[in-house]
Design a protein around this motif. Structure first.
Motif, short mmCIF file in Angstrom:
data_model
loop_
_atom_site.label_atom_id
_atom_site.label_comp_id
_atom_site.label_asym_id
_atom_site.label_seq_id
_atom_site.Cartn_x
_atom_site.Cartn_y
_atom_site.Cartn_z
N LYS A 97 0.92 -1.24 -0.13
CA LYS A 97 -0.03 0.00 -0.06
C LYS A 97 0.78 1.23 0.17
N GLY A 98 2.14 1.21 0.79
CA GLY A 98 2.88 2.37 0.77
C GLY A 98 3.44 2.56 -0.73
N ALA A 99 3.89 1.31 -1.24
CA ALA A 99 4.55 1.46 -2.50
C ALA A 99 3.46 2.15 -3.42
N ALA A 100 2.34 1.73 -3.46
CA ALA A 100 1.37 2.17 -4.42
C ALA A 100 1.20 3.66 -4.05
N LEU A 101 1.32 4.21 -2.94
CA LEU A 101 1.13 5.79 -2.57
C LEU A 101 2.31 6.34 -3.04
N TRP A 102 3.57 5.61 -2.93
CA TRP A 102 4.70 6.23 -3.58
C TRP A 102 4.70 6.49 -5.17
N VAL A 103 3.96 5.43 -5.68
CA VAL A 103 3.97 5.65 -7.40
C VAL A 103 3.10 6.73 -7.38
N ALA A 104 2.09 6.69 -6.92
CA ALA A 104 0.89 7.64 -7.06
C ALA A 104 1.51 9.06 -6.93
N VAL A 105 1.90 9.34 -5.88
CA VAL A 105 2.44 10.62 -5.16
C VAL A 105 3.80 10.97 -5.07
N GLY A 106 4.68 10.10 -4.39
CA GLY A 106 5.96 10.39 -4.50
C GLY A 106 6.87 10.58 -5.93
N LEU A 107 6.32 9.58 -6.66
CA LEU A 107 7.22 9.53 -8.00
C LEU A 107 6.77 10.90 -8.83
N PRO A 108 5.59 11.21 -8.87
CA PRO A 108 5.22 12.64 -9.48
C PRO A 108 5.77 13.72 -8.75
N LEU A 109 5.88 13.74 -7.33
CA LEU A 109 6.61 14.97 -6.61
C LEU A 109 8.06 14.94 -7.27
N ALA A 110 8.77 13.88 -7.30
CA ALA A 110 10.18 13.77 -7.64
C ALA A 110 10.23 14.59 -8.84
N LEU A 111 9.48 14.15 -9.99
CA LEU A 111 9.64 14.73 -11.22
C LEU A 111 9.25 16.12 -11.24
N ALA A 112 8.26 16.70 -10.39
CA ALA A 112 7.92 17.84 -10.47
C ALA A 112 8.92 18.78 -9.63
N SER A 133 16.76 12.99 -4.61
CA SER A 133 16.56 12.89 -2.95
C SER A 133 15.07 13.14 -2.99
N VAL A 134 14.32 13.83 -3.51
CA VAL A 134 12.94 13.97 -3.38
C VAL A 134 12.26 12.68 -3.31
N ALA A 135 12.80 11.90 -4.49
CA ALA A 135 12.17 10.65 -4.39
C ALA A 135 12.56 9.52 -3.28
N LEU A 136 13.68 9.78 -2.84
CA LEU A 136 13.97 8.95 -1.36
C LEU A 136 13.30 9.58 -0.42
N GLY A 137 13.26 10.95 -0.28
CA GLY A 137 12.70 11.59 0.72
C GLY A 137 11.02 11.17 0.74
N SER A 138 10.58 11.26 -0.25
CA SER A 138 9.10 10.96 -0.27
C SER A 138 8.89 9.39 0.12
N ALA A 139 10.01 8.56 -0.16
CA ALA A 139 9.79 7.24 0.48
C ALA A 139 9.55 7.02 1.99
N ALA A 140 10.52 7.96 2.43
CA ALA A 140 10.97 8.09 3.80
C ALA A 140 9.62 8.76 4.48
#
Length: 217
Positions: A97-112, A133-140
């Motif tokens: 569930k956390g991985a799905a949230l990262w793909v839905a929100v964390g990854l777009p945040l990193a690209l943005a 770093s934003v990709a890693l930070g959003s995972a954290a």
């Protein structure tokens, strides 16, 4: 289809469904990081000083906005009982569930974060480090956010409670992530940030699963 893949697809679909879904926090992040420079003016030194913390605070708040319903909906519609009966462990389901949230929100945040960093006058050679770093930070953030969301899952309008629980744990990624954006690049702060993400991903699902089992009793 296994329980884990079904959970991933379901949560990814829910994140992008009603109410703008994951577009809302990503839009908030993009708006906050691109409109602030317009208000602050074009002074490069001022933007360079304020930019890194702004990127990270906006990313933390964008993810925080997605946590309230992460497990609350599972309790309301009975999905939590199905998770407990699943052959897959609850810890792995929470991780998915956390991985799905990262793909839905964390990854777009990193690209943005790339255009946001450019708008905030970050040096171009730092953009790859900022995006990573934003990709890693959003995972954290999400790893620790799982714990707060699980503890507050039985509370209505739990946004403030979740914020009180998780924001202290958001501080290390914000500190070291801002250091990356301020010029450290792929140096020591980036490695510490990666360690924060690894620890959050390892500990978060276990603690969140324990909290969910208490809700089910």
């Amino acid at each position: 289809m296994s329980a884990l893949s079904a959970t991933f697809k379901r949560d990814l679909a829910l994140a992008w469904s009603a109410g703008g879904g994951a577009l809302a926090p990503v839009g908030y992040f993009f708006g906050a990081t691109t409109l602030v420079p317009l208000a602050m003016g074009a002074e490069r030194a001022l933007l360079a000083a304020a930019g890194p913390p702004l990127v990270w605070i906006a990313a933390a708040l964008a993810i925080l906005a997605m946590l309230e319903r992460l497990f609350q909906a599972d309790i309301e519609d009975g999905s939590l009982e199905q998770m407990l009966l699943s052959p897959a462990s609850l810890e792995m389901i929470v991780l998915v569930k956390g991985a799905a949230l990262w793909v839905a929100v964390g990854l777009p945040l990193a690209l943005a974060s790339a255009p946001a960093a450019i708008a905030l006058q970050a040096p171009l050679h730092l953009i790859p480090a900022i995006v990573a770093s934003v990709a890693l930070g959003s995972a954290a953030f999400i790893g620790m956010g799982l714990v707060g969301a699980a503890i507050a899952a039985g509370v209505k309008r739990a946004g403030v409670l979740i914020a009180l629980i998780v924001l202290p744990f958001f501080a290390p990624p914000i500190i070291f992530g801002a250091a990356v954006a301020a010029g450290a690049g792929f140096g020591g702060p980036f490695l510490i940030l990666a360690g924060c993400a690894a620890a959050s991903i390892a500990i978060g699902p276990i603690a969140a699963a324990a909290a969910l089992r208490l809700h089910a009793e």
